[in-house]
Design a protein around this motif. Structure first.
Motif, mmCIF file in Angstrom:
data_model
loop_
_atom_site.group_PDB
_atom_site.id
_atom_site.type_symbol
_atom_site.label_atom_id
_atom_site.label_comp_id
_atom_site.label_asym_id
_atom_site.label_seq_id
_atom_site.Cartn_x
_atom_site.Cartn_y
_atom_site.Cartn_z
ATOM 1 N N MET A 1 0.956 -1.015 -0.269
ATOM 2 C CA MET A 1 -0.173 -0.264 -0.495
ATOM 3 C C MET A 1 0.631 0.882 -0.113
ATOM 4 S SD MET A 1 -2.798 -1.024 -0.350
ATOM 5 C CE MET A 1 -3.734 0.609 -0.204
ATOM 6 N N ASP A 2 1.944 1.273 0.556
ATOM 7 C CA ASP A 2 3.291 2.649 0.498
ATOM 8 C C ASP A 2 3.730 2.671 -1.064
ATOM 9 O OD1 ASP A 2 2.376 2.684 3.611
ATOM 10 O OD2 ASP A 2 4.588 1.830 3.950
ATOM 11 N N ARG A 3 3.273 1.816 -1.773
ATOM 12 C CA ARG A 3 4.173 1.856 -2.524
ATOM 13 C C ARG A 3 3.022 2.089 -4.314
ATOM 14 N NH1 ARG A 3 7.754 -3.224 -4.087
ATOM 15 N NH2 ARG A 3 7.629 -2.343 -5.948
ATOM 16 N N LEU A 4 1.385 2.504 -3.549
ATOM 17 C CA LEU A 4 0.683 2.712 -5.181
ATOM 18 C C LEU A 4 0.743 4.142 -5.529
ATOM 19 C CD1 LEU A 4 -2.345 2.426 -2.768
ATOM 20 C CD2 LEU A 4 -1.710 0.767 -4.059
ATOM 21 N N ALA A 5 2.205 4.408 -5.706
ATOM 22 C CA ALA A 5 1.931 5.177 -6.876
ATOM 23 C C ALA A 5 3.619 5.375 -7.956
ATOM 24 C CB ALA A 5 3.067 7.021 -6.281
ATOM 25 N N GLU A 6 3.748 3.574 -7.710
ATOM 26 C CA GLU A 6 4.581 3.470 -7.941
ATOM 27 C C GLU A 6 4.200 2.270 -8.895
ATOM 28 O OE1 GLU A 6 7.785 1.174 -6.466
ATOM 29 O OE2 GLU A 6 7.878 2.639 -4.159
ATOM 30 N N PRO A 7 5.048 1.586 -10.461
ATOM 31 C CA PRO A 7 4.426 1.258 -11.577
ATOM 32 C C PRO A 7 4.374 -0.875 -10.651
ATOM 33 C CG PRO A 7 6.040 1.798 -12.850
ATOM 34 C CD PRO A 7 6.357 2.518 -10.724
ATOM 35 N N ILE A 8 3.579 -1.188 -10.788
ATOM 36 C CA ILE A 8 3.799 -1.797 -10.137
ATOM 37 C C ILE A 8 3.266 -3.613 -11.255
ATOM 38 C CG2 ILE A 8 2.762 -3.876 -8.422
ATOM 39 C CD1 ILE A 8 2.804 -1.480 -6.211
ATOM 40 N N THR A 9 3.654 -4.868 -11.947
ATOM 41 C CA THR A 9 3.205 -5.299 -13.049
ATOM 42 C C THR A 9 2.016 -6.794 -11.766
ATOM 43 O OG1 THR A 9 5.240 -6.380 -12.913
ATOM 44 C CG2 THR A 9 4.505 -4.152 -14.744
ATOM 45 N N LEU A 10 1.837 -7.176 -12.801
ATOM 46 C CA LEU A 10 1.434 -9.109 -12.301
ATOM 47 C C LEU A 10 3.209 -9.540 -12.121
ATOM 48 C CD1 LEU A 10 -0.792 -10.760 -11.358
ATOM 49 C CD2 LEU A 10 -0.366 -11.335 -13.686
ATOM 50 N N GLU A 11 4.372 -9.106 -12.599
ATOM 51 C CA GLU A 11 5.276 -10.204 -12.163
ATOM 52 C C GLU A 11 5.913 -9.342 -11.154
ATOM 53 O OE1 GLU A 11 4.051 -8.996 -15.422
ATOM 54 O OE2 GLU A 11 3.557 -10.784 -16.873
ATOM 55 N N THR A 64 -0.779 11.058 -10.047
ATOM 56 C CA THR A 64 0.443 10.887 -10.370
ATOM 57 C C THR A 64 0.655 10.034 -8.916
ATOM 58 O OG1 THR A 64 0.577 11.766 -11.566
ATOM 59 C CG2 THR A 64 2.921 11.277 -10.440
ATOM 60 N N ALA A 65 0.402 10.234 -7.800
ATOM 61 C CA ALA A 65 0.504 10.118 -5.954
ATOM 62 C C ALA A 65 0.013 8.377 -6.186
ATOM 63 C CB ALA A 65 -0.350 10.566 -5.651
ATOM 64 N N CYS A 66 -1.182 8.344 -6.916
ATOM 65 C CA CYS A 66 -1.728 6.911 -6.713
ATOM 66 C C CYS A 66 -2.014 6.188 -7.870
ATOM 67 C CB CYS A 66 -3.591 7.400 -6.943
ATOM 68 S SG CYS A 66 -3.790 8.298 -5.597
ATOM 69 N N GLY A 67 -0.612 6.616 -8.456
ATOM 70 C CA GLY A 67 -0.002 5.591 -9.649
ATOM 71 C C GLY A 67 -0.917 5.240 -10.788
ATOM 72 N N PHE A 68 -1.911 6.268 -11.427
ATOM 73 C CA PHE A 68 -2.799 5.669 -12.562
ATOM 74 C C PHE A 68 -1.712 6.421 -13.327
ATOM 75 C CE2 PHE A 68 -6.026 5.552 -9.640
ATOM 76 C CZ PHE A 68 -6.429 4.812 -9.978
ATOM 77 N N GLY A 69 -0.838 7.465 -13.726
ATOM 78 C CA GLY A 69 -0.186 7.630 -14.516
ATOM 79 C C GLY A 69 -0.425 9.097 -15.151
ATOM 80 N N ASP A 70 -1.432 9.223 -15.099
ATOM 81 C CA ASP A 70 -2.258 11.002 -16.368
ATOM 82 C C ASP A 70 -3.124 10.731 -15.627
ATOM 83 O OD1 ASP A 70 -3.246 9.946 -18.096
ATOM 84 O OD2 ASP A 70 -1.883 8.824 -18.726
ATOM 85 N N PRO A 71 -3.934 11.590 -15.965
ATOM 86 C CA PRO A 71 -5.307 11.778 -15.381
ATOM 87 C C PRO A 71 -6.034 10.901 -16.193
ATOM 88 C CG PRO A 71 -3.948 14.571 -15.707
ATOM 89 C CD PRO A 71 -3.462 12.984 -15.862
ATOM 90 N N VAL A 72 -6.433 11.308 -17.990
ATOM 91 C CA VAL A 72 -6.742 10.062 -18.135
ATOM 92 C C VAL A 72 -7.069 8.827 -17.556
ATOM 93 C CG1 VAL A 72 -6.910 9.041 -20.914
ATOM 94 C CG2 VAL A 72 -6.209 11.721 -20.577
ATOM 95 N N LYS A 76 -10.906 7.481 -16.173
ATOM 96 C CA LYS A 76 -11.716 6.482 -16.741
ATOM 97 C C LYS A 76 -11.614 5.520 -15.789
ATOM 98 C CE LYS A 76 -10.683 2.007 -19.609
ATOM 99 N NZ LYS A 76 -8.861 1.660 -20.208
ATOM 100 N N HIS A 77 -10.963 5.233 -15.182
ATOM 101 C CA HIS A 77 -11.185 4.462 -13.372
ATOM 102 C C HIS A 77 -12.509 4.799 -12.952
ATOM 103 C CE1 HIS A 77 -7.622 1.963 -14.577
ATOM 104 N NE2 HIS A 77 -7.934 1.042 -14.179
ATOM 105 N N PHE A 78 -12.309 5.995 -12.664
ATOM 106 C CA PHE A 78 -13.370 6.320 -11.781
ATOM 107 C C PHE A 78 -14.625 6.611 -12.814
ATOM 108 C CE2 PHE A 78 -11.040 8.727 -8.922
ATOM 109 C CZ PHE A 78 -12.297 9.367 -8.281
ATOM 110 N N HIS A 79 -14.835 6.832 -13.493
ATOM 111 C CA HIS A 79 -15.691 6.942 -14.886
ATOM 112 C C HIS A 79 -16.494 4.787 -14.826
ATOM 113 C CE1 HIS A 79 -19.173 7.865 -17.562
ATOM 114 N NE2 HIS A 79 -19.176 6.679 -18.104
ATOM 115 N N THR A 80 -15.651 4.135 -14.946
ATOM 116 C CA THR A 80 -16.086 2.624 -14.959
ATOM 117 C C THR A 80 -16.200 2.175 -13.547
ATOM 118 O OG1 THR A 80 -13.997 2.296 -16.598
ATOM 119 C CG2 THR A 80 -14.774 0.470 -15.258
ATOM 120 N N TYR A 81 -15.626 3.000 -12.668
ATOM 121 C CA TYR A 81 -16.188 2.339 -10.789
ATOM 122 C C TYR A 81 -17.082 2.641 -10.575
ATOM 123 C CZ TYR A 81 -12.445 -0.981 -11.722
ATOM 124 O OH TYR A 81 -11.258 -2.489 -13.029
ATOM 125 N N LEU A 82 -17.357 3.887 -10.555
ATOM 126 C CA LEU A 82 -17.905 5.094 -9.663
ATOM 127 C C LEU A 82 -19.094 6.281 -10.937
ATOM 128 C CD1 LEU A 82 -15.344 6.687 -7.804
ATOM 129 C CD2 LEU A 82 -16.991 4.552 -7.102
#
Length: 102
Positions: A1-11, A64-72, A76-82
């Motif tokens: 949870m402390d690394r949400l801003a970082e890119p994290i892959t399934l691998e 950026t702080a949440c790891g989405f990379g960009d506002p788009v 997209k996630h907000f629209h999809t889930y909320l």
């Protein structure tokens, strides 16, 4: 949870658990009830919601702080889930401005 801003892959997640991707995915889904990447997106979205409610950071900074990379991606996630935009969420869930008595 402390690394949400970082890119994290399934691998990355599987390697951290010392498992193959296939085994990790199967066990994760069995324990948590969703895929690892869906769970990660939901954690990032929850953090974004908290920041929208409690700060005046821009949507770009929150993305950026949440790891989405960009506002788009965040939008997209907000629209999809909320079903609404991050700014609409902020307006609906932020504390009202205090009024001054005259």
């Amino acid at each position: 949870m402390d690394r949400l801003a970082e890119p994290i892959t399934l691998e990355d997640m599987a390697r951290h658990a010392h498992m193959s991707v296939r085994t990790f995915t199967r066990r994760f889904r069995s324990e948590v009830g969703s895929s690892p990447l869906k769970w990660l997106a939901q954690r990032r979205l929850a953090h974004a919601r908290l920041l929208l409610e409690s700060t005046d950071l821009t949507v770009a900074r929150i993305a950026t702080a949440c790891g989405f990379g960009d506002p788009v991606a965040l939008r997209k996630h907000f629209h999809t889930y909320l079903g609404l935009s991050p700014l609409a969420y902020r307006r609906a869930h932020s504390a009202p401005e205090p009024t001054t008595a005259r």
